[in-house]
Each structure stands twice: as C-alpha cells, then as structure tokens.
Design a protein around this motif. Sequence first.
Motif, PDB file in Angstrom:
ATOM      1  N   ARG A  89       0.822  -1.218   0.000  1.00 14.02           N
ATOM      2  CA  ARG A  89       0.000   0.000   0.000  1.00 14.02           C
ATOM      3  C   ARG A  89       0.853   1.263   0.000  1.00 14.02           C
ATOM      4  O   ARG A  89       0.531   2.234  -0.687  1.00 14.02           O
ATOM      5  CB  ARG A  89      -0.933  -0.013   1.214  1.00 14.02           C
ATOM      6  CG  ARG A  89      -1.949  -1.142   1.196  1.00 14.02           C
ATOM      7  CD  ARG A  89      -2.997  -0.978   2.274  1.00 14.02           C
ATOM      8  NE  ARG A  89      -3.740  -2.204   2.515  1.00 14.02           N
ATOM      9  CZ  ARG A  89      -4.770  -2.315   3.331  1.00 14.02           C
ATOM     10  NH1 ARG A  89      -5.198  -1.244   3.994  1.00 14.02           N
ATOM     11  NH2 ARG A  89      -5.378  -3.473   3.517  1.00 14.02           N
ATOM     12  N   LEU A  90       1.930   1.252   0.760  1.00 14.06           N
ATOM     13  CA  LEU A  90       2.786   2.438   0.791  1.00 14.06           C
ATOM     14  C   LEU A  90       3.452   2.687  -0.560  1.00 14.06           C
ATOM     15  O   LEU A  90       3.610   3.838  -0.971  1.00 14.06           O
ATOM     16  CB  LEU A  90       3.849   2.288   1.878  1.00 14.06           C
ATOM     17  CG  LEU A  90       3.366   2.333   3.320  1.00 14.06           C
ATOM     18  CD1 LEU A  90       4.502   2.089   4.285  1.00 14.06           C
ATOM     19  CD2 LEU A  90       2.697   3.668   3.630  1.00 14.06           C
ATOM     20  N   GLU A  91       3.829   1.623  -1.241  1.00 15.81           N
ATOM     21  CA  GLU A  91       4.465   1.769  -2.562  1.00 15.81           C
ATOM     22  C   GLU A  91       3.527   2.415  -3.570  1.00 15.81           C
ATOM     23  O   GLU A  91       3.982   2.995  -4.558  1.00 15.81           O
ATOM     24  CB  GLU A  91       4.949   0.416  -3.070  1.00 15.81           C
ATOM     25  CG  GLU A  91       6.192  -0.098  -2.339  1.00 15.81           C
ATOM     26  CD  GLU A  91       6.628  -1.463  -2.818  1.00 15.81           C
ATOM     27  OE1 GLU A  91       7.830  -1.760  -2.747  1.00 15.81           O
ATOM     28  OE2 GLU A  91       5.760  -2.264  -3.261  1.00 15.81           O
ATOM     29  N   GLN A  92       2.226   2.339  -3.326  1.00 15.17           N
ATOM     30  CA  GLN A  92       1.266   2.929  -4.260  1.00 15.17           C
ATOM     31  C   GLN A  92       1.174   4.450  -4.105  1.00 15.17           C
ATOM     32  O   GLN A  92       0.714   5.130  -5.037  1.00 15.17           O
ATOM     33  CB  GLN A  92      -0.115   2.316  -4.028  1.00 15.17           C
ATOM     34  CG  GLN A  92      -0.211   0.841  -4.401  1.00 15.17           C
ATOM     35  CD  GLN A  92      -1.575   0.259  -4.113  1.00 15.17           C
ATOM     36  OE1 GLN A  92      -2.374   0.821  -3.349  1.00 15.17           O
ATOM     37  NE2 GLN A  92      -1.883  -0.882  -4.700  1.00 15.17           N
ATOM     38  N   VAL A  93       1.613   4.977  -2.956  1.00 12.78           N
ATOM     39  CA  VAL A  93       1.405   6.418  -2.713  1.00 12.78           C
ATOM     40  C   VAL A  93       2.704   7.182  -2.445  1.00 12.78           C
ATOM     41  O   VAL A  93       2.697   8.417  -2.435  1.00 12.78           O
ATOM     42  CB  VAL A  93       0.445   6.640  -1.528  1.00 12.78           C
ATOM     43  CG1 VAL A  93      -0.937   6.096  -1.853  1.00 12.78           C
ATOM     44  CG2 VAL A  93       0.988   6.033  -0.241  1.00 12.78           C
ATOM     45  N   ILE A  94       3.811   6.501  -2.233  1.00 12.13           N
ATOM     46  CA  ILE A  94       5.079   7.200  -1.974  1.00 12.13           C
ATOM     47  C   ILE A  94       6.018   7.003  -3.172  1.00 12.13           C
ATOM     48  O   ILE A  94       6.229   5.877  -3.585  1.00 12.13           O
ATOM     49  CB  ILE A  94       5.760   6.689  -0.688  1.00 12.13           C
ATOM     50  CG1 ILE A  94       4.858   6.927   0.511  1.00 12.13           C
ATOM     51  CG2 ILE A  94       7.114   7.385  -0.482  1.00 12.13           C
ATOM     52  CD1 ILE A  94       5.410   6.396   1.814  1.00 12.13           C
TER      53      ILE A  94
END
Length: 247
Positions: free
Chosen positions: A242-247
């Motif tokens: 999930r973090l890879e999708q927004v950072i």
Amino acid sequence: MTKTNYDNAVIEQGNLKYEGKAKQVYLTNQPDILWIHYLDQATALNGKVKETIIGKGEINSKISHLLFTYLEKHGVAQHYLKTVSQTDELVQALQMIPIEVVSRNFAAGHFVSHFAVPNQMPLHPVVQEFYYKSDALDDPFINDSQILALGFASPDELAVLRQQAQIINDLLGQLFEQVGIRLVDFKLEFGRNTAGTIILADELSPDNMRLIDQQTGHSLDKDVFRQHTGDVTVGYREVLRRLEQVI
C-alpha cells in the motif's frame, strides 16, 4: 552533514558496533556514517522470545526507507542516507538519546491493561509517553523530571522530542489513513548530530508500530507474532504494497 560524501562508505572487518533485536549496526570507514543491516528476526517480550522469519528484514528495510523518505519530503530531519541493498542502508552516526518516545492515538497493549479501558478506544489528546531504552531493565517508563535528573535531555530538548513526535504522528497518521490503515501507536528514537541538533533515528516499520486494517480490523504489525495469530510477514507485505502505491 550533507548527503554527498557517503558513496564510498564501506564496512571494515570486525566493525560490528552492536546487534539489536532486528538490526545489526556496523561502523564504516567514515566515522560519521553507520551501516545498518536488517535481520530476518522477530522478537517479543523485549527479546526474550526470538524467531527467524525469512524475508522480514528486506520488507522492514523497504518500509523504513519509504517512511523516512516521506517524512524528509515533509521537512522532518532524520538520519537515513542511502539504501545499499535489499536489507542494508547507510545512516548518519548520532549520539543517541536513550529515550523511546511513544505516541498513542488509540488504546492498545499495556495502555488497555494499565487503565482498564476498551481496546482501540480513541485517545484525545494523543498520549505521549517516554521509556528509558534499556533491555536489561525492560525499558521502564520514565517521566520528565527523571529524564532531567538523569541528564538524558535538557528541558528544551524534551520540548523538541514532544514537538517532533507530534509532527511525525500527524504526518504518518495522514499517510496511513490514505491507504486504509489505522495508526494505533508507535515508538520513535532520536539522536543528536554533530551540530547538536536532535533528529529522527532508528527505523520506521511494523516492528515498532501498531497498524490496523481499517476494513478488516486485522493487525498488520508485530502483534501477529506476539499473539501467535498467523504469518507476520503477510501484514508487513500488505503495508509495503500500500505504501508503494502512494510514496
């Protein structure tokens, strides 16, 4: 320290500075730079329970890199310099302050048992707690006057710790909310750089946070290991995805 002089930092033989619960810290050929290696290891009860978990080190390294990068973009000074492998990174060497700063947005863990309140009860204002970082003493709670009496920090530095913890809590809370995760509570560590400025250190991962999937209510953190409720890496990988999708 500028981030332009660390490309040639290497570990010299025998330079393991110390080994923690989930990381090894090495000295390098540059005295102001440390080499961090994330271990495939999970612990509970302050290291009394220990287990090898393949792949955990890589996941934590990637999550920590993303979160440090995110915070830096939002003006938070921190020690991360460069990723050098799937499990290794370079960081600034700091004079570490032996205090863990805990921020609690919702009741969980010891807060529930100490105060007999419902699990996940919202906490307003956010609760901040200090703990003395000592494995031998099981990281006891420590208050402001004790910190001052022991010389761990000055009054001004205590104010900085509280302010920085609140800023980081707000930033991380917004980020995790964006990806459908509740930031229940988390631990931070800080150190002084060569100029005496307090900056964020250690790691930022599900090892030192409680993270709850907002839709399912499932834990995405080390509570899965502590409570023997499944494969801890499943939640960690989901946090990373999930973090890879927004950072």
